[in-house]
Design a protein around this motif. Structure first.
Motif, PDB file in Angstrom:
ATOM      1  N   UNK A 185       0.834  -1.204   0.000  1.00 18.13           N
ATOM      2  CA  UNK A 185       0.000   0.000   0.000  1.00 18.13           C
ATOM      3  C   UNK A 185       0.865   1.250   0.000  1.00 18.13           C
ATOM      4  N   UNK A 186       1.920   1.244   0.794  1.00 16.37           N
ATOM      5  CA  UNK A 186       2.803   2.410   0.842  1.00 16.37           C
ATOM      6  C   UNK A 186       3.488   2.630  -0.500  1.00 16.37           C
ATOM      7  N   UNK A 187       3.985   1.557  -1.116  1.00 12.57           N
ATOM      8  CA  UNK A 187       4.667   1.691  -2.403  1.00 12.57           C
ATOM      9  C   UNK A 187       3.708   2.195  -3.487  1.00 12.57           C
ATOM     10  N   UNK A 188       2.495   1.659  -3.504  1.00 18.95           N
ATOM     11  CA  UNK A 188       1.543   2.063  -4.548  1.00 18.95           C
ATOM     12  C   UNK A 188       1.012   3.473  -4.305  1.00 18.95           C
ATOM     13  N   UNK A 189       0.883   3.866  -3.050  1.00 18.06           N
ATOM     14  CA  UNK A 189       0.482   5.247  -2.769  1.00 18.06           C
ATOM     15  C   UNK A 189       1.500   6.221  -3.340  1.00 18.06           C
ATOM     16  N   UNK A 190       2.780   5.871  -3.209  1.00 12.50           N
ATOM     17  CA  UNK A 190       3.838   6.711  -3.786  1.00 12.50           C
ATOM     18  C   UNK A 190       3.765   6.672  -5.306  1.00 12.50           C
ATOM     19  N   UNK A 191       3.584   5.470  -5.873  1.00 10.66           N
ATOM     20  CA  UNK A 191       3.554   5.334  -7.331  1.00 10.66           C
ATOM     21  C   UNK A 191       2.408   6.115  -7.951  1.00 10.66           C
ATOM     22  N   UNK A 192       1.224   6.018  -7.335  1.00 13.33           N
ATOM     23  CA  UNK A 192       0.048   6.700  -7.876  1.00 13.33           C
ATOM     24  C   UNK A 192      -0.080   8.140  -7.381  1.00 13.33           C
ATOM     25  N   UNK A 193       0.697   8.510  -6.365  1.00  8.73           N
ATOM     26  CA  UNK A 193       0.551   9.837  -5.779  1.00  8.73           C
ATOM     27  C   UNK A 193      -0.798  10.009  -5.121  1.00  8.73           C
ATOM     28  N   UNK A 194      -1.228   8.981  -4.376  1.00 10.30           N
ATOM     29  CA  UNK A 194      -2.584   8.950  -3.814  1.00 10.30           C
ATOM     30  C   UNK A 194      -2.554   8.945  -2.294  1.00 10.30           C
ATOM     31  N   UNK A 195      -3.396   9.730  -1.637  1.00  8.39           N
ATOM     32  CA  UNK A 195      -3.534   9.634  -0.179  1.00  8.39           C
ATOM     33  C   UNK A 195      -3.950   8.221   0.220  1.00  8.39           C
ATOM     34  N   UNK A 196      -3.578   7.827   1.451  1.00 10.28           N
ATOM     35  CA  UNK A 196      -3.824   6.468   1.915  1.00 10.28           C
ATOM     36  C   UNK A 196      -4.636   6.491   3.203  1.00 10.28           C
ATOM     37  N   UNK A 197      -5.784   5.827   3.177  1.00 13.18           N
ATOM     38  CA  UNK A 197      -6.591   5.614   4.375  1.00 13.18           C
ATOM     39  C   UNK A 197      -6.350   4.191   4.870  1.00 13.18           C
ATOM     40  N   UNK A 198      -6.273   4.018   6.180  1.00 17.84           N
ATOM     41  CA  UNK A 198      -6.101   2.707   6.797  1.00 17.84           C
ATOM     42  C   UNK A 198      -7.357   2.392   7.598  1.00 17.84           C
ATOM     43  N   UNK A 199      -7.969   1.237   7.321  1.00 16.38           N
ATOM     44  CA  UNK A 199      -9.176   0.851   8.056  1.00 16.38           C
ATOM     45  C   UNK A 199      -8.910  -0.419   8.840  1.00 16.38           C
ATOM     46  N   UNK A 200      -9.312  -0.424  10.095  1.00 15.71           N
ATOM     47  CA  UNK A 200      -9.219  -1.595  10.968  1.00 15.71           C
ATOM     48  C   UNK A 200     -10.615  -1.880  11.514  1.00 15.71           C
ATOM     49  N   UNK A 201     -11.070  -3.113  11.340  1.00 17.03           N
ATOM     50  CA  UNK A 201     -12.414  -3.491  11.779  1.00 17.03           C
ATOM     51  C   UNK A 201     -12.312  -4.515  12.897  1.00 17.03           C
ATOM     52  N   UNK A 202     -12.982  -4.241  14.004  1.00 15.29           N
ATOM     53  CA  UNK A 202     -13.034  -5.158  15.131  1.00 15.29           C
ATOM     54  C   UNK A 202     -14.389  -5.852  15.140  1.00 15.29           C
ATOM     55  N   UNK A 203     -14.436  -7.186  15.113  1.00 18.05           N
ATOM     56  CA  UNK A 203     -15.724  -7.885  15.196  1.00 18.05           C
ATOM     57  C   UNK A 203     -16.441  -7.541  16.497  1.00 18.05           C
ATOM     58  N   UNK A 204     -17.759  -7.504  16.490  1.00 18.68           N
ATOM     59  CA  UNK A 204     -18.510  -7.110  17.690  1.00 18.68           C
ATOM     60  C   UNK A 204     -18.163  -7.944  18.915  1.00 18.68           C
ATOM     61  N   UNK A 205     -17.923  -9.241  18.739  1.00 20.32           N
ATOM     62  CA  UNK A 205     -17.644 -10.096  19.889  1.00 20.32           C
ATOM     63  C   UNK A 205     -16.326  -9.727  20.558  1.00 20.32           C
ATOM     64  N   UNK A 206     -15.350  -9.233  19.768  1.00 16.60           N
ATOM     65  CA  UNK A 206     -14.069  -8.849  20.338  1.00 16.60           C
ATOM     66  C   UNK A 206     -14.091  -7.440  20.900  1.00 16.60           C
ATOM     67  N   UNK A 207     -15.069  -6.650  20.481  1.00 18.74           N
ATOM     68  CA  UNK A 207     -15.176  -5.298  21.001  1.00 18.74           C
ATOM     69  C   UNK A 207     -15.699  -5.306  22.428  1.00 18.74           C
ATOM     70  N   UNK A 208     -16.394  -6.383  22.813  1.00 16.92           N
ATOM     71  CA  UNK A 208     -16.934  -6.492  24.155  1.00 16.92           C
ATOM     72  C   UNK A 208     -15.859  -6.987  25.108  1.00 16.92           C
ATOM     73  N   UNK A 209     -15.912  -6.509  26.350  1.00 16.45           N
ATOM     74  CA  UNK A 209     -14.963  -7.001  27.345  1.00 16.45           C
ATOM     75  C   UNK A 209     -15.315  -8.425  27.721  1.00 16.45           C
TER      76      UNK A 209
END
Length: 318
Positions: A185-209
């Motif tokens: 992702x970092x290499x292609x962001x440089x190649x395309x000259x594109x901003x990079x968003x990073x998304x992290x998804x936590x499953x609902x069961x792991x979000x609970x204590x």
């Protein structure tokens, strides 16, 4: 020592599904100084011969980005650095008969030391003329090098060229870990000259204590994620922002939603998680996104999850 990208493989059935990937393959070959291998697989040797459109007479030829854009009716993307848009890219074309397309593509990639496969997908099941959907899924599932899948020209998500915004989907990461997908992702962001968003998804069961995941584990996972984002920021120019989005829910659904919200033009996703929480959510999610994401998808298998002989790292631009 910098990693290089010497060969890009573009499998084609000469359909609109394949043409959607053509510009990515040729542009990246030019950007990274790579040889472009064009492969056509004839599953039935008795089928009528389909001529190579506008192909060189010899098995080894050269094509320029200007040729690519003219063939597809596209505006010419700016050349890399001081490059010349009319400068040729080395092209090797090969036809294989009497093989199942996924096996032929995978064997060719392995035998030729291909570092990246770029192919079209129609998002449909079954091998039919002009339909690369199930073939792309099979190749993505089994390839040891990254695979970039692209929907047909004119399909939703294919209108922006070159990609102007990228999204990286990451699972839990260990402290100091930089997954293969993040490196690409970092290499292609440089190649395309594109901003990079990073998304992290936590499953609902792991979000609970709960007793299975301690508060300390969650804190360490968040710190490792933030450290990864900072590492990515150090890898791209300052004018290309890197932002973090965290969601809770079903991974594929949330990643698609974020891709739509931020108007993503290229999604990068890994196929395994190596974090301290031991999750490996993105494996099956990657296959889902290849079929359903609203933009091209690059799937980069983690090097620890792939045979060492076939693993490919991210390229350095030439």
């Amino acid at each position: 020592m910098p990693l290089t990208l010497d060969r890009i493989l573009f499998p084609t059935d000469f359909s609109a599904s394949a043409e959607g990937a053509y510009r990515h393959a040729a542009w990246l070959a030019d950007r990274f100084g790579a040889e472009l291998h064009v492969l056509h697989v004839v599953e039935d040797p008795a089928a009528p011969e389909r001529p190579w459109p506008d192909a060189p007479e010899a098995d080894h030829g050269r094509i320029s980005l200007a040729d690519v854009c003219q063939d597809l009716g596209l505006p010419g993307p700016p050349p890399a650095g001081d490059g010349d848009p009319d400068a040729p890219v080395d092209v090797v074309r090969t036809e294989v008969a009497g093989r199942k397309p996924p096996e032929a593509i995978l064997d060719y990639a392995r035998d030729e030391g291909v570092g990246l496969i770029v192919m079209g997908t129609s998002g449909r099941r079954g091998w039919r003329r002009g339909a690369l959907g199930s073939v792309a899924e099979a190749v993505t599932r089994r390839a040891t090098c990254p695979v970039l899948t692209v929907r047909p020209l004119g399909a939703p998500g294919q209108g922006e060229w070159p990609p102007r915004r990228m999204l990286l989907a990451v699972d839990d990461v260990a402290d100091g870990d930089v997954p293969t997908a993040a490196q690409w992702a970092a290499r292609l962001a440089v190649a395309y000259g594109a901003p990079l968003d990073v998304v992290h998804v936590t499953p609902p069961t792991l979000a609970l204590s709960g007793p299975l995941i301690s508060a300390g584990d969650r804190v360490r996972a968040r710190e490792a994620l933030l450290a990864l984002v900072e590492r990515l920021r150090s890898e791209v120019p300052g004018e290309l922002p890197v932002s973090l989005v965290v969601r809770t829910g079903a991974a594929a659904d949330k990643i698609r939603a974020v891709a739509g919200d931020v108007r993503t033009h290229l999604l990068v996703v890994g196929t395994s998680g190596r974090g301290g929480l031991g999750r490996a959510v993105l494996g099956s999610v990657a296959e889902d996104l290849v079929r359903t994401a609203p933009c091209p998808v690059l799937v980069a298998r983690d090097v620890l999850a792939a045979p060492a002989s076939g693993a490919a790292g991210p390229p350095e631009p030439s």
